[in-house]
Design an enzyme around this catalytic site. Structure first.
Site, PDB file in Angstrom:
ATOM      1  N   THR A  35      39.431  53.179 -15.658  1.00 21.27           N
ATOM      2  CA  THR A  35      39.307  52.989 -14.204  1.00 21.27           C
ATOM      3  C   THR A  35      39.257  54.333 -13.475  1.00 21.27           C
ATOM      4  OG1 THR A  35      41.690  52.769 -13.986  1.00 21.27           O
ATOM      5  CG2 THR A  35      40.430  50.720 -14.102  1.00 21.27           C
ATOM      6  N   GLY A  36      39.718  55.374 -14.125  1.00 14.75           N
ATOM      7  CA  GLY A  36      39.710  56.702 -13.496  1.00 14.75           C
ATOM      8  C   GLY A  36      38.344  57.357 -13.585  1.00 14.75           C
ATOM      9  N   TYR A 145      52.413  41.469 -14.766  1.00 17.41           N
ATOM     10  CA  TYR A 145      52.383  42.890 -14.417  1.00 17.41           C
ATOM     11  C   TYR A 145      53.811  43.432 -14.240  1.00 17.41           C
ATOM     12  CZ  TYR A 145      52.007  47.044 -11.509  1.00 17.41           C
ATOM     13  OH  TYR A 145      52.164  48.302 -11.002  1.00 17.41           O
ATOM     14  N   HIS A 193      43.418  45.573  -2.597  1.00 17.13           N
ATOM     15  CA  HIS A 193      44.535  45.905  -1.711  1.00 17.13           C
ATOM     16  C   HIS A 193      44.168  45.814  -0.226  1.00 17.13           C
ATOM     17  CE1 HIS A 193      46.106  47.849  -5.463  1.00 17.13           C
ATOM     18  NE2 HIS A 193      47.106  47.103  -5.070  1.00 17.13           N
ATOM     19  N   GLY A 286      51.678  34.054  -5.871  1.00 15.49           N
ATOM     20  CA  GLY A 286      52.548  35.137  -6.339  1.00 15.49           C
ATOM     21  C   GLY A 286      52.932  36.170  -5.289  1.00 15.49           C
TER      22      GLY A 286
HETATM   23  N1  UFG Z   1      46.257  40.560   1.569  1.00 10.49           N
HETATM   24  C1  UFG Z   1      45.476  39.804   2.437  1.00 10.49           C
HETATM   25  N2  UFG Z   1      44.116  39.883   2.312  1.00 10.49           N
HETATM   26  C2  UFG Z   1      43.500  40.673   1.365  1.00 10.49           C
HETATM   27  C3  UFG Z   1      44.314  41.438   0.482  1.00 10.49           C
HETATM   28  C4  UFG Z   1      45.686  41.334   0.621  1.00 10.49           C
HETATM   29  O1  UFG Z   1      45.982  39.090   3.298  1.00 10.49           O
HETATM   30  O2  UFG Z   1      42.276  40.656   1.312  1.00 10.49           O
HETATM   31  C5  UFG Z   1      47.720  40.484   1.706  1.00 10.49           C
HETATM   32  C6  UFG Z   1      48.400  39.967   0.458  1.00 10.49           C
HETATM   33  O3  UFG Z   1      48.370  38.588   0.395  1.00 10.49           O
HETATM   34  C7  UFG Z   1      49.785  40.578   0.630  1.00 10.49           C
HETATM   35  C8  UFG Z   1      49.537  41.890   1.367  1.00 10.49           C
HETATM   36  O4  UFG Z   1      48.223  41.776   1.924  1.00 10.49           O
HETATM   37  O5  UFG Z   1      50.553  39.743   1.436  1.00 10.49           O
HETATM   38  C9  UFG Z   1      49.553  43.098   0.471  1.00 10.49           C
HETATM   39  O6  UFG Z   1      48.702  42.819  -0.641  1.00 10.49           O
HETATM   40  P1  UFG Z   1      48.134  43.960  -1.607  1.00 10.49           P
HETATM   41  O7  UFG Z   1      47.243  43.294  -2.604  1.00 10.49           O
HETATM   42  O8  UFG Z   1      47.599  45.078  -0.798  1.00 10.49           O
HETATM   43  O9  UFG Z   1      49.451  44.517  -2.307  1.00 10.49           O
HETATM   44  P2  UFG Z   1      50.641  43.730  -3.051  1.00 10.49           P
HETATM   45  O10 UFG Z   1      51.823  43.761  -2.129  1.00 10.49           O
HETATM   46  O11 UFG Z   1      50.218  42.419  -3.564  1.00 10.49           O
HETATM   47  O12 UFG Z   1      50.839  44.637  -4.316  1.00 10.49           O
HETATM   48  C10 UFG Z   1      51.429  45.903  -4.284  1.00 10.49           C
HETATM   49  C11 UFG Z   1      50.921  46.717  -5.462  1.00 10.49           C
HETATM   50  C12 UFG Z   1      51.289  46.074  -6.750  1.00 10.49           C
HETATM   51  C13 UFG Z   1      52.774  45.829  -6.768  1.00 10.49           C
HETATM   52  C14 UFG Z   1      53.217  45.087  -5.539  1.00 10.49           C
HETATM   53  C15 UFG Z   1      54.681  44.940  -5.460  1.00 10.49           C
HETATM   54  O13 UFG Z   1      49.529  46.859  -5.368  1.00 10.49           O
HETATM   55  O14 UFG Z   1      50.915  46.916  -7.798  1.00 10.49           O
HETATM   56  O15 UFG Z   1      52.804  45.766  -4.375  1.00 10.49           O
HETATM   57  O16 UFG Z   1      54.918  43.768  -4.735  1.00 10.49           O
HETATM   58  F1  UFG Z   1      53.076  45.080  -7.843  1.00 10.49           F
END
Ligand code: UFG
Length: 323
Positions: A35-36, A145, A193, A286
């Site tokens: 991925t890098g 994960y 993200h 999740g």
């Molecule tokens: N979200 C949206 N729409 C999108 C993408 C994300 O509403 O298109 C929301 C998600 O549902 C979540 C929040 O934005 O509520 C943050 O989501 P991200 O995917 O940006 O990040 P996460 O919190 O799921 O994940 C991050 C790290 C993971 C780690 C986690 C710990 O990326 O590696 O925090 O909870 F495991």
């Protein structure tokens, strides 16, 4: 110090390499470029192509490097990190994230390297009841994960006891933003993200985005997260390395800002720059309602404090994507 950065061509690894070079360390990057990107590696760092799950390959690189000068520390970033993918492909995650750490520790033991700085995650906490996580809270991951990271944390601790190593385990909260030079940032084919997706929508790289659920038990109903700029996070790694090497100690530290922002607040912040076309969709499986770091320990022990606000994080991601 001479530092081996495994996964130094990836997002967080490449930013940490920039901070290490700024702080005048000698850096050797090992990456399998899955991925890098090769051009994300700082020009002053030495690069070896290598896979963390391949003992012979890694051992050969360590042999060659140790003959020149032994490593003072190893930093580990070579992990798979997408939560939904881990649910679909848990075996891949156990292979790369757990077996990879076992191989890395075996090679370190083989060459007498005594210090490991390891990237872990807030996902080890699972769904904390009040949303604020302290390092000694119960760990109860809710996805493969988080489980693979917790298994690696434990392996590192047992191996450190047995082989007299020091460890610095960092549990990251939501990392975002780009380097101020705009040379490096989060650059992947598939982005999942919230900050890069919102910025891409504002820049019309994507037509629209979804907010995954607005019926959570939070102030505005959307999930709350703790955002940290990738360069702040990278600087913490330099502090953590100095702490374990110079003081011969180990520790587990959260890396966050101790401040929570809802998904809607993130979208509104980006909208100040350009309008964001969003709709509210169903919840994503999740997702915990709220995850905020208690970051007192990193402050007290390492002297670590975040410098960049959510506004700065978003601004740097916008500038990077515009470029
Ligand atoms: N979200 C949206 N729409 C999108 C993408 C994300 O509403 O298109 C929301 C998600 O549902 C979540 C929040 O934005 O509520 C943050 O989501 P991200 O995917 O940006 O990040 P996460 O919190 O799921 O994940 C991050 C790290 C993971 C780690 C986690 C710990 O990326 O590696 O925090 O909870 F495991």
């Amino acid at each position: 110090m001479k530092v081996c950065v495994i996964g130094g061509a990836g997002y967080i690894g490449s930013h940490t390499v920039y901070e290490l070079i700024d702080d005048h360390h000698e850096v050797v990057v090992i990456d399998n470029l899955s991925t890098g990107q090769r051009d994300a590696v700082h020009p002053k760092a030495k690069f070896h192509f290598g896979d963390i799950t391949n003992f012979e390959q890694l051992d050969e690189i360590f042999k060659e490097e140790t003959a020149l000068k032994p490593f003072d520390a190893v930093m580990h970033f070579a992990a798979k990190i997408v939560v939904p993918e881990s649910v679909e492909k848990p075996l891949d995650y156990y292979h790369n994230n757990v077996e990879g750490v076992r191989v890395m520790l075996a090679v370190m033991a083989n060459h007498g390297v005594k210090n490991i700085i390891f990237s872990s995650t807030a996902a080890v906490y699972g769904q904390p009841e009040n949303g604020v996580c302290k390092e000694d809270d119960e760990t109860k991951p809710i996805n493969p994960y988080g489980e693979t990271k917790l298994a690696s944390e434990k392996m590192i601790q047992w191996v450190s006891d047995a082989y007299d190593m020091n460890y610095c385990i960092f549990r990251y909260f939501n990392v975002a933003g780009a380097h101020e030079s705009l040379e490096i940032g989060l650059n992947r084919d598939v982005l999942t993200h919230i900050i890069p997706i919102t910025v891409q929508t504002a820049l019309k790289i994507r037509d629209e985005m979804s907010i995954f659920g607005n019926d959570y038990d939070t102030a505005d109903g959307t999930c709350v997260r703790d955002y940290i700029h990738v360069s702040d996070l990278a600087q913490a790694h330099v502090l953590g390395m100095k702490y374990i090497v110079n003081e011969n100690k180990s520790g587990i530290f959260n890396l966050g800002s101790s401040k929570g922002f809802s998904v809607l607040e993130v979208v509104n912040e980006v909208s100040k720059y350009k309008p964001v076309n969003y709709k509210v969709g169903p919840r994503r499986a999740g997702d915990p309602a709220m995850l905020i770091a208690s970051s007192n320990k990193a402050k007290e022990v390492l002297g670590f404090e975040t410098e960049r606000s959510l506004e700065k994080i978003i601004e740097s991601d916008i500038k990077y994507r515009e470029k």
